[in-house]
Enzyme design. Structure first.
Site, PDB file in Angstrom:
ATOM      1  N   LEU A   1     -28.089 -97.749  59.624  1.00 51.47           N
ATOM      2  CA  LEU A   1     -28.756 -96.825  58.705  1.00 51.47           C
ATOM      3  C   LEU A   1     -28.830 -95.442  59.328  1.00 51.47           C
ATOM      4  O   LEU A   1     -28.531 -94.421  58.697  1.00 51.47           O
ATOM      5  CB  LEU A   1     -30.162 -97.363  58.418  1.00 51.47           C
ATOM      6  CG  LEU A   1     -30.985 -96.574  57.417  1.00 51.47           C
ATOM      7  CD1 LEU A   1     -30.489 -96.852  56.012  1.00 51.47           C
ATOM      8  CD2 LEU A   1     -32.456 -96.950  57.547  1.00 51.47           C
ATOM      9  N   GLU A   2     -29.170 -95.450  60.638  1.00 49.74           N
ATOM     10  CA  GLU A   2     -29.284 -94.182  61.357  1.00 49.74           C
ATOM     11  C   GLU A   2     -27.920 -93.472  61.435  1.00 49.74           C
ATOM     12  O   GLU A   2     -27.810 -92.268  61.219  1.00 49.74           O
ATOM     13  CB  GLU A   2     -29.807 -94.428  62.782  1.00 49.74           C
ATOM     14  CG  GLU A   2     -31.245 -94.876  62.803  1.00 49.74           C
ATOM     15  CD  GLU A   2     -31.617 -95.574  64.107  1.00 49.74           C
ATOM     16  OE1 GLU A   2     -32.802 -95.772  64.321  1.00 49.74           O
ATOM     17  OE2 GLU A   2     -30.701 -95.909  64.904  1.00 49.74           O
ATOM     18  N   LEU A   3     -26.903 -94.253  61.725  1.00 58.16           N
ATOM     19  CA  LEU A   3     -25.556 -93.679  61.856  1.00 58.16           C
ATOM     20  C   LEU A   3     -25.084 -93.085  60.533  1.00 58.16           C
ATOM     21  O   LEU A   3     -24.572 -91.966  60.474  1.00 58.16           O
ATOM     22  CB  LEU A   3     -24.584 -94.770  62.320  1.00 58.16           C
ATOM     23  CG  LEU A   3     -23.113 -94.349  62.394  1.00 58.16           C
ATOM     24  CD1 LEU A   3     -22.908 -93.239  63.400  1.00 58.16           C
ATOM     25  CD2 LEU A   3     -22.240 -95.546  62.749  1.00 58.16           C
TER      26      LEU A   3
ATOM     27  N   SER B   1     -29.704 -93.501  68.603  1.00 59.83           N
ATOM     28  CA  SER B   1     -29.546 -94.667  67.738  1.00 59.83           C
ATOM     29  C   SER B   1     -28.896 -95.758  68.563  1.00 59.83           C
ATOM     30  O   SER B   1     -27.850 -95.539  69.179  1.00 59.83           O
ATOM     31  CB  SER B   1     -28.658 -94.282  66.549  1.00 59.83           C
ATOM     32  OG  SER B   1     -28.247 -95.431  65.852  1.00 59.83           O
TER      33      SER B   1
END
Ligand SMILES: *[C@@H]1O[C@H](CO)[C@@H](O)[C@H](O)[C@H]1NC(C)=O
Ligand SMILES: *[C@@H]1O[C@H](CO)[C@@H](O)[C@H](O)[C@H]1NC(C)=O
Ligand SMILES: *[C@@H]1O[C@H](CO)[C@@H](O)[C@H](O)[C@H]1NC(C)=O
Ligand SMILES: *[C@@H]1O[C@H](CO)[C@@H](O)[C@H](O)[C@H]1NC(C)=O
Ligand SMILES: *[C@@H]1O[C@H](CO)[C@@H](O)[C@H](O)[C@H]1NC(C)=O
Ligand SMILES: *[C@@H]1O[C@H](CO)[C@@H](O)[C@H](O)[C@H]1NC(C)=O
Ligand SMILES: *[C@@H]1O[C@H](CO)[C@@H](O)[C@H](O)[C@H]1NC(C)=O
Ligand SMILES: *[C@@H]1O[C@H](CO)[C@@H](O)[C@H](O)[C@H]1NC(C)=O
Length: 591
Positions: A500-502, A429
């Site tokens: 969002l990924e985190l 990410s």
């Protein structure tokens, strides 16, 4: 002395008995006359200063002729009945002349009663040397002694010059202290008032009960030592008189504790070791319990001889004494021999101590000092070496722990990728920005894929059309074993997709625990506060820092740390050039 005093005596005798004046003058003229020379001869015992009598100014006092106490076989009654007469003379302070004591003063201030001379009361001017003489025509004996009339010190019940009578009381015993030397001053039917003082302080004495002339000690304790003064007041012919008496109470060990001395040094357990040429010091320490009227001797013997008699300047003995409770005493004698020889080490050193109840002996075991220095050096070297080794190991561990972990994993670690149902080793990410993209796609990917053989999942900028592929992103994250977050200022700024990924990764980690997050700091961020997820992640996970060119080398700390954070995986040549999800994604996009 007797001859020297004869003149004085003669003068006094002359002035007292005027009746015999003519006879004596005749004697002077006829010196060879036998009767006369006989009466002139008087056994003079001189001035017995040991018999000093001290009394207080203004208080009644008495002196007794010492001739009857220990000098003559006579007592007063036998002497009197033998026709001997007792006469008193005195020499006042600062006077040369001996004169008869005037017993015809007003109010009978000074009276003679048998062998006693009474002063009611004594005054300062009465101080002087008093002589009592016992004689008949053929016999004469005389002795003198001093009388000291003292004034009490200001604000004190006594005078410091007065020597108190010393009384010894045994510890823990019940004793009665009687106000001394008061009988016959007043008639037996008179009960005088008595006040008691300890060190001149009146008042309550704990455990000591005053009753008339008696002060009863219910229990003798060490701190009851002190000067006890009683002041007896009585009336005589309408006048009040005081008698002040002081006893110095000393507390002694009780008789049941009387024992032979005990020796604490030299000890049987101690071997006194010396090397030739050294100074030898042997201690002898002896405790003497209180034993009444006993001697307390301590001495060293070197081959049976007392070193204190030795003329050898090499040998000396030092003595010290410590007084203990209740008259007990500790005596220390150190035997010191300078520059000892081998012969000195072979001698018999025995300390002996003795009181009236018995002797004690002990021999000091003296040996040549051997091996001690070598033994100590060896011990020190051994300890030093061990310490050095431990320090080295700690340093090695701190410097090489990454290598050690990697080595262990490579040889003994179990491959955690097998059978966990995941497709990718790591989902990366990052902020979709030119600089970070190059770092991820070229640098990270190059090493992780080519050198370590991991399978990466990287969504590049082009494969993210407007951040609407939420479901897909989540799917890929759950399919990965690690979420690698590349932290940079842009990550926070631009990254709706990245954040969002985190967030997805954190939730996944928290809920299922089957993904772990790796934080790689590409560039430092000033305030992480703005992104709560990142702050949280940073606080619980350690951050692997990219240090620019320094980290580029394949054996740099950065790569080792990263490798340790990555899953344990046995690299086989077949998997080495596996695809990343970029291609996968691209294929999906082409649908
Ligand atoms: C004096 O001595 C005689 C005999 O030596 C004795 O009987 C007498 O009791 C003594 N008197 C006093 C007062 O001690
Ligand atoms: C009493 O006699 C002693 C000893 O002879 C002497 O030293 C002292 O001065 C005499 N005291 C008086 C008051 O004469
Ligand atoms: C004591 O003696 C001194 C001189 O010897 C005399 O002046 C004084 O009055 C005497 N005091 C008394 C109380 O006798
Ligand atoms: C004087 O006293 C002595 C000793 O008591 C005695 O031996 C002697 O007989 C007495 N002399 C006279 C004359 O009484
Ligand atoms: C004082 O003590 C003695 C014994 O030491 C005793 O005989 C006497 O009765 C006691 N006197 C008083 C007043 O208690
Ligand atoms: C008791 O009196 C003597 C003589 O005045 C003095 O030396 C000593 O220190 C006194 N003891 C105490 C405990 O005050
Ligand atoms: C006796 O002693 C008391 C107290 O120590 C004192 O107040 C008093 O004046 C004395 N009396 C005489 C006659 O010395
Ligand atoms: C040492 O000397 C003491 C007396 O001085 C003696 O009693 C003892 O037996 C001696 N010891 C030896 C080992 O000679």
């Amino acid at each position: 002395m007797i001859v020297g005093l004869k003149g004085k005596y003669f003068h006094a005798y002359f002035s007292e008995t005027k009746m015999k004046l003519g006879f004596l003058l005749g004697c002077l003229g006829l010196f060879t006359f036998s009767r006369c020379s006989a009466s002139e001869r008087c056994d003079d015992w001189g001035v017995d200063t040991m018999k000093l009598i001290q009394v207080y100014d203004g208080e009644p006092a008495r002196i007794k002729c010492p001739l009857f106490q220990d000098l003559l076989k006579h007592n007063y009654s036998t002497a009197h009945s033998a026709g001997l007469t007792l006469m008193w003379y005195w020499t006042g302070q600062g006077k040369d002349l001996e004169e008869p004591v005037n017993i015809r003063l007003p109010n009978n201030r000074i009276t003679k009663d048998k062998e006693t001379l009474w002063f009611r009361p004594a005054v300062l001017n009465d101080s002087g040397n008093y002589t009592c003489m016992l004689r008949n025509t053929t016999f004469c004996s005389r002795v003198a002694f001093p009388l000291e009339v003292l004034q009490k010190d200001a604000n004190s019940c006594v005078s410091q010059a007065m020597k108190p009578e010393v009384v010894e009381f045994p510890l823990e015993h019940v004793v009665v202290l009687k106000c001394p030397d008061t009988d016959d001053f007043y008639p037996v039917n008179v009960t005088p008032a008595v006040s008691w003082y300890m060190n001149c302080n009146p008042g309550e004495f704990y455990e000591r009960i005053p009753k008339g002339l008696n002060l009863t000690f219910i229990k003798v304790r060490p701190f009851y030592e002190g000067n006890y003064t009683c002041i007896v007041t009585y009336e005589d012919n309408g006048k009040l008189y005081n008698l002040t008496r002081t006893s110095e109470v000393k507390v002694i060990g009780p008789p049941e504790d009387e024992k032979p001395p005990s020796m604490t040094a030299p000890s049987d357990q101690v071997i006194y070791e010396f090397a030739a040429g050294e100074e030898m010091q042997l201690p002898c320490e002896v405790f003497f319990p209180f034993v009444k009227n006993s001697r307390m001797d301590v001495s060293w013997a070197v081959d049976g001889r007392n070193p204190e008699d030795s003329v050898d300047s090499k040998v000396s003995v030092t003595t010290s004494e410590v007084l203990q409770l209740g008259g007990a005493k500790t005596i220390k004698k150190n035997l010191i021999i300078k520059q000892i020889t081998m012969e000195d080490l072979k001698r018999n050193y025995t300390c002996s101590a003795r009181n009236s109840l018995g002797p004690v002996y002990r021999q000091a075991v003296v040996k040549e000092k051997a091996g001690t220095p070598r033994y100590i050096t060896e011990l020190a070297c051994g300890l030093g070496a061990t310490l050095f080794l431990v320090v080295c190991l700690i340093i090695v561990y701190h410097v090489y722990w990454l290598e050690m972990v990697l080595f262990y994993r490579a040889h003994f670690g179990t491959d955690e990728t097998i059978g966990d149902g995941k497709e990718y080793d790591v989902y990366v990410s990052y902020a979709r920005n030119a600089e970070e993209e190059e770092f991820v796609l070229v640098t990270l990917r190059g090493v992780l894929e080519n050198d370590f053989g991991y399978k990466l999942c990287i969504f590049d900028r082009d494969s993210l059309p407007g951040g609407i592929i939420t479901d897909e992103t989540l799917r890929f994250i759950t399919k990965s074993r690690r979420l690698l977050v590349v932290i940079s200022p842009n990550y926070v700024l631009k990254g709706t997709q990245a954040l969002l990924e985190l967030k997805a990764g954190l939730e996944n980690m928290a809920s299922q625990g089957n993904i772990r997050i790796i934080l790689v700091q590409y560039k430092a961020i000033k305030n992480t506060e703005r992104v709560k997820e990142l702050k949280l992640a940073q606080s619980v996970l350690s951050v692997i820092k990219w240090k620019g060119d320094k980290s580029k080398k394949p054996n740099s700390r950065f790569w080792k740390e990263l490798h340790v954070a990555m899953p344990v995986k046995k690299i086989s040549p077949a998997t080495k050039y596996s695809n990343t999800c970029i291609e996968l994604n691209t294929t999906q996009m082409s649908f």
